[in-house]
Design a protein around this motif. Structure first.
Motif, PDB file in Angstrom:
ATOM      1  N   TYR A   1       0.833  -1.209   0.000  1.00 28.28           N
ATOM      2  CA  TYR A   1       0.000   0.000   0.000  1.00 28.28           C
ATOM      3  C   TYR A   1       0.867   1.258   0.000  1.00 28.28           C
ATOM      4  O   TYR A   1       0.634   2.191  -0.784  1.00 28.28           O
ATOM      5  CB  TYR A   1      -0.918  -0.006   1.223  1.00 28.28           C
ATOM      6  CG  TYR A   1      -1.698   1.271   1.400  1.00 28.28           C
ATOM      7  CD1 TYR A   1      -2.902   1.467   0.736  1.00 28.28           C
ATOM      8  CD2 TYR A   1      -1.225   2.286   2.225  1.00 28.28           C
ATOM      9  CE1 TYR A   1      -3.618   2.655   0.887  1.00 28.28           C
ATOM     10  CE2 TYR A   1      -1.923   3.467   2.378  1.00 28.28           C
ATOM     11  CZ  TYR A   1      -3.121   3.649   1.711  1.00 28.28           C
ATOM     12  OH  TYR A   1      -3.810   4.825   1.862  1.00 28.28           O
TER      13      TYR A   1
ATOM     14  N   SER B   1       2.740   1.628  -3.340  1.00 28.60           N
ATOM     15  CA  SER B   1       1.799   1.886  -4.442  1.00 28.60           C
ATOM     16  C   SER B   1       1.277   3.317  -4.425  1.00 28.60           C
ATOM     17  O   SER B   1       0.951   3.879  -5.474  1.00 28.60           O
ATOM     18  CB  SER B   1       0.619   0.913  -4.367  1.00 28.60           C
ATOM     19  OG  SER B   1       1.055  -0.422  -4.506  1.00 28.60           O
ATOM     20  N   HIS B   2       1.200   3.903  -3.214  1.00 24.32           N
ATOM     21  CA  HIS B   2       0.710   5.275  -3.086  1.00 24.32           C
ATOM     22  C   HIS B   2       1.857   6.287  -2.996  1.00 24.32           C
ATOM     23  O   HIS B   2       1.636   7.442  -2.630  1.00 24.32           O
ATOM     24  CB  HIS B   2      -0.206   5.394  -1.869  1.00 24.32           C
ATOM     25  CG  HIS B   2      -1.552   4.747  -2.065  1.00 24.32           C
ATOM     26  ND1 HIS B   2      -1.719   3.384  -2.024  1.00 24.32           N
ATOM     27  CD2 HIS B   2      -2.770   5.283  -2.337  1.00 24.32           C
ATOM     28  CE1 HIS B   2      -2.995   3.096  -2.240  1.00 24.32           C
ATOM     29  NE2 HIS B   2      -3.650   4.215  -2.434  1.00 24.32           N
TER      30      HIS B   2
END
Length: 229
Positions: A33, A36-37
């Motif tokens: 997460y 990916s961000h």
């Protein structure tokens, strides 16, 4: 990729641009997460158990993030070299286990700039350890997920003054901010202590012990704090 409220609260405490090590990563959801961000630069995903280690490797491969997330099998901070990560997350373990992990590799712990922990039990012991070992608590959150309440603590190196004893149980910043879930948190602590005292009440020796008096005093302090809300 969606993550639950508990992992989201942990992710919100991770500084931007760091290399983070997630100890006990399970499926590597948190590192995936954060990468990916574009919140962190790189990640180390560590787990001692073969099953979670393989799950993490498969998840990272499926996300095509092998170059940015290093999945490693090993015990605690053994998977991290000194200075390799600025931030470490240790979530979903008992408080004593968290402390053992931090003690086991002092050469790694000493190089960390931020520590984020989510103890399942014994959060008060973790807060005491942080306070007496050169860590300052900078953020605390409560998250309710699937009917369970979780405490999340972020700390950075720095000196801090000893707390009022009951605040090690409650959380000094949770108390100071009057967190929206604070009343529920205190009531859960009260229910737990009442259960412990009720179990001890069956033994005359236990009732007259120093531990019983300690628990009874702690219960009174929690009830007093509850009346202040």
């Amino acid at each position: 990729m969606k993550i639950g409220e508990r992992l989201q609260a942990i992710a919100d405490m991770v500084p931007v641009g760091v290399t983070m090590a997630d100890i006990g990563t399970d499926h590597a959801y948190l590192p995936i997460y954060l990468i990916s961000h574009s919140i962190i630069a790189r990640a180390i995903a560590g787990d001692i158990h073969q099953g979670p280690y393989l799950s993490a490797k498969n998840a990272v491969a499926a996300a095509q993030l092998e170059e940015l997330i290093s999945v490693r099998r090993g015990n605690g901070l053994e998977v991290v070299r000194p200075g390799e990560a600025e931030t470490v997350v240790i979530a979903g373990m008992g408080g004593l286990n968290i402390i053992d992990i931090l003690r086991s590799r002092p050469e790694v712990t000493a190089t960390l700039k931020r520590l984020i922990v989510q103890p399942m039990i014994a959060a008060s012991t973790v807060r005491m350890w942080l306070q007496t070992n050169g860590w300052q608590i900078l953020n605390e959150q409560l998250v309710q997920e699937d009917g369970k309440l979780y405490q999340i603590i972020a700390a950075e190196p720095g000196e801090s003054q000893p707390l009022e004893p009951i605040l090690y149980e409650i959380g000094p910043l949770l108390w100071q901010s009057r967190h929206p879930l604070l009343l529920l948190h205190i009531e859960e602590l009260i229910v737990h202590l009442r259960g412990v005292l009720a179990a001890m009440a069956g033994s005359a020796e236990a009732v007259h012990s120093a531990k019983y008096r300690e628990f009874a005093d702690k219960l009174k302090d929690l009830e007093d704090k509850r009346t202040c809300l």
